[in-house]
Design a protein around this motif. Structure first.
Motif, PDB file in Angstrom:
ATOM      1  N   THR A 297       0.829  -1.200   0.000  1.00 41.95           N
ATOM      2  CA  THR A 297       0.000   0.000   0.000  1.00 41.95           C
ATOM      3  C   THR A 297       0.866   1.254   0.000  1.00 41.95           C
ATOM      4  OG1 THR A 297      -0.111   0.042   2.419  1.00 41.95           O
ATOM      5  CG2 THR A 297      -1.876  -1.125   1.266  1.00 41.95           C
ATOM      6  N   LEU A 298       0.342   2.284  -0.613  1.00 44.19           N
ATOM      7  CA  LEU A 298       0.983   3.594  -0.621  1.00 44.19           C
ATOM      8  C   LEU A 298      -0.026   4.600  -0.097  1.00 44.19           C
ATOM      9  CD1 LEU A 298       3.321   5.499  -1.410  1.00 44.19           C
ATOM     10  CD2 LEU A 298       2.234   5.718  -3.651  1.00 44.19           C
ATOM     11  N   ALA A 299       0.398   5.397   0.857  1.00 41.77           N
ATOM     12  CA  ALA A 299      -0.455   6.443   1.413  1.00 41.77           C
ATOM     13  C   ALA A 299       0.352   7.735   1.444  1.00 41.77           C
ATOM     14  CB  ALA A 299      -0.924   6.078   2.817  1.00 41.77           C
ATOM     15  N   TRP A 300      -0.340   8.835   1.554  1.00 40.42           N
ATOM     16  CA  TRP A 300       0.304  10.151   1.594  1.00 40.42           C
ATOM     17  C   TRP A 300      -0.007  10.831   2.913  1.00 40.42           C
ATOM     18  CZ3 TRP A 300       3.622  12.088  -1.991  1.00 40.42           C
ATOM     19  CH2 TRP A 300       3.710  11.385  -3.196  1.00 40.42           C
ATOM     20  N   HIS A 301       1.022  11.430   3.491  1.00 37.85           N
ATOM     21  CA  HIS A 301       0.844  12.247   4.690  1.00 37.85           C
ATOM     22  C   HIS A 301       0.579  13.697   4.283  1.00 37.85           C
ATOM     23  CE1 HIS A 301       1.243  13.592   8.780  1.00 37.85           C
ATOM     24  NE2 HIS A 301       2.198  14.416   8.457  1.00 37.85           N
ATOM     25  N   GLY A 302       0.912  14.025   3.069  1.00 39.70           N
ATOM     26  CA  GLY A 302       0.700  15.364   2.537  1.00 39.70           C
ATOM     27  C   GLY A 302       1.413  15.499   1.211  1.00 39.70           C
ATOM     28  N   ALA A 303       0.948  16.431   0.401  1.00 41.98           N
ATOM     29  CA  ALA A 303       1.577  16.707  -0.888  1.00 41.98           C
ATOM     30  C   ALA A 303       1.477  18.202  -1.154  1.00 41.98           C
ATOM     31  CB  ALA A 303       0.906  15.922  -2.003  1.00 41.98           C
ATOM     32  N   SER A 304       2.598  18.799  -1.474  1.00 41.60           N
ATOM     33  CA  SER A 304       2.634  20.241  -1.715  1.00 41.60           C
ATOM     34  C   SER A 304       1.963  20.603  -3.041  1.00 41.60           C
ATOM     35  CB  SER A 304       4.085  20.718  -1.751  1.00 41.60           C
ATOM     36  OG  SER A 304       4.728  20.205  -2.922  1.00 41.60           O
ATOM     37  N   GLU A 305       1.713  21.863  -3.190  1.00 40.74           N
ATOM     38  CA  GLU A 305       1.133  22.362  -4.430  1.00 40.74           C
ATOM     39  C   GLU A 305       2.086  22.090  -5.599  1.00 40.74           C
ATOM     40  OE1 GLU A 305      -0.764  26.474  -6.278  1.00 40.74           O
ATOM     41  OE2 GLU A 305      -0.163  26.405  -4.175  1.00 40.74           O
ATOM     42  N   ALA A 306       3.391  22.269  -5.381  1.00 36.72           N
ATOM     43  CA  ALA A 306       4.377  22.024  -6.443  1.00 36.72           C
ATOM     44  C   ALA A 306       4.344  20.566  -6.892  1.00 36.72           C
ATOM     45  CB  ALA A 306       5.779  22.395  -5.956  1.00 36.72           C
ATOM     46  N   LEU A 307       4.237  19.647  -5.951  1.00 35.82           N
ATOM     47  CA  LEU A 307       4.181  18.226  -6.273  1.00 35.82           C
ATOM     48  C   LEU A 307       2.895  17.892  -7.026  1.00 35.82           C
ATOM     49  CD1 LEU A 307       5.422  15.398  -6.042  1.00 35.82           C
ATOM     50  CD2 LEU A 307       4.399  15.227  -3.778  1.00 35.82           C
ATOM     51  N   ASN A 308       1.779  18.410  -6.555  1.00 35.94           N
ATOM     52  CA  ASN A 308       0.499  18.188  -7.223  1.00 35.94           C
ATOM     53  C   ASN A 308       0.487  18.781  -8.630  1.00 35.94           C
ATOM     54  OD1 ASN A 308      -1.884  16.810  -5.888  1.00 35.94           O
ATOM     55  ND2 ASN A 308      -1.051  17.964  -4.172  1.00 35.94           N
ATOM     56  N   ASP A 309       1.020  19.993  -8.776  1.00 41.12           N
ATOM     57  CA  ASP A 309       1.043  20.638 -10.086  1.00 41.12           C
ATOM     58  C   ASP A 309       1.873  19.847 -11.091  1.00 41.12           C
ATOM     59  OD1 ASP A 309      -0.570  22.657  -9.112  1.00 41.12           O
ATOM     60  OD2 ASP A 309       1.048  24.154  -8.982  1.00 41.12           O
ATOM     61  N   ALA A 310       3.067  19.415 -10.674  1.00 40.63           N
ATOM     62  CA  ALA A 310       3.951  18.674 -11.575  1.00 40.63           C
ATOM     63  C   ALA A 310       3.333  17.334 -11.959  1.00 40.63           C
ATOM     64  CB  ALA A 310       5.317  18.477 -10.927  1.00 40.63           C
ATOM     65  N   ALA A 311       2.793  16.617 -10.988  1.00 45.00           N
ATOM     66  CA  ALA A 311       2.166  15.327 -11.275  1.00 45.00           C
ATOM     67  C   ALA A 311       0.947  15.501 -12.172  1.00 45.00           C
ATOM     68  CB  ALA A 311       1.788  14.628  -9.974  1.00 45.00           C
ATOM     69  N   GLY A 312       0.177  16.547 -11.929  1.00 46.77           N
ATOM     70  CA  GLY A 312      -0.989  16.824 -12.762  1.00 46.77           C
ATOM     71  C   GLY A 312      -0.606  17.162 -14.188  1.00 46.77           C
ATOM     72  N   LEU A 313       0.437  17.944 -14.341  1.00 47.81           N
ATOM     73  CA  LEU A 313       0.912  18.334 -15.665  1.00 47.81           C
ATOM     74  C   LEU A 313       1.330  17.115 -16.486  1.00 47.81           C
ATOM     75  CD1 LEU A 313       1.620  20.769 -17.502  1.00 47.81           C
ATOM     76  CD2 LEU A 313       3.895  20.718 -16.498  1.00 47.81           C
ATOM     77  N   LEU A 314       1.926  16.132 -15.823  1.00 46.60           N
ATOM     78  CA  LEU A 314       2.394  14.920 -16.507  1.00 46.60           C
ATOM     79  C   LEU A 314       1.348  13.806 -16.514  1.00 46.60           C
ATOM     80  CD1 LEU A 314       6.035  14.892 -15.132  1.00 46.60           C
ATOM     81  CD2 LEU A 314       5.299  15.475 -17.447  1.00 46.60           C
ATOM     82  N   GLY A 315       0.170  14.068 -15.959  1.00 39.80           N
ATOM     83  CA  GLY A 315      -0.889  13.064 -15.930  1.00 39.80           C
ATOM     84  C   GLY A 315      -0.623  11.926 -14.954  1.00 39.80           C
TER      85      GLY A 315
END
Length: 110
Positions: free
Chosen positions: A79-97
């Motif tokens: 399993t993989l869980a997140w304790h938090g994700a920054s805006e920069a991380l979300n933006d980059a991941a979103g940009l790359l799908g």
């Protein structure tokens, strides 16, 4: 029982406790060797928690490592869980799908 207590004293995590990996603020190529080592060390437990709340800069190589971690855990039934994700991380991941495959949490209001 004594073995478990010794393991806790030596800083080892228990088998049933998830491994927590804190992503560095600068999660780009220069940090990849250290990040890869942490992710590989976290795999055997089968449960990994990533803290990406401090990430300020991230590149494609770091996101590829995270996708590889996700796939490795899936292959092991982990399993993989997140304790938090920054805006920069979300933006980059979103940009790359990649936000969906990484199951990133939404960034809340500051």
């Amino acid at each position: 029982m004594a073995g478990k207590q010794a393991a806790r004293r030596n800083g080892e995590r228990q088998a049933d406790a998830p491994a927590t990996v804190v992503l560095p603020p600068d999660c780009r190529m220069a940090a990849q060797a250290a990040l890869q080592a942490q992710l590989v060390a976290a795999l055997p437990g089968g449960a990994v928690v990533l803290d990406g709340s401090r990430v300020e800069r991230v590149d494609t190589a770091a996101l590829q490592l995270l996708v590889l971690l996700r796939r490795a855990l899936d292959g092991r039934g982990g399993t993989l869980a997140w304790h938090g994700a920054s805006e920069a991380l979300n933006d980059a991941a979103g940009l790359l799908g990649l936000a969906t495959i990484l199951e990133l949490p939404a960034v809340g209001p500051a």
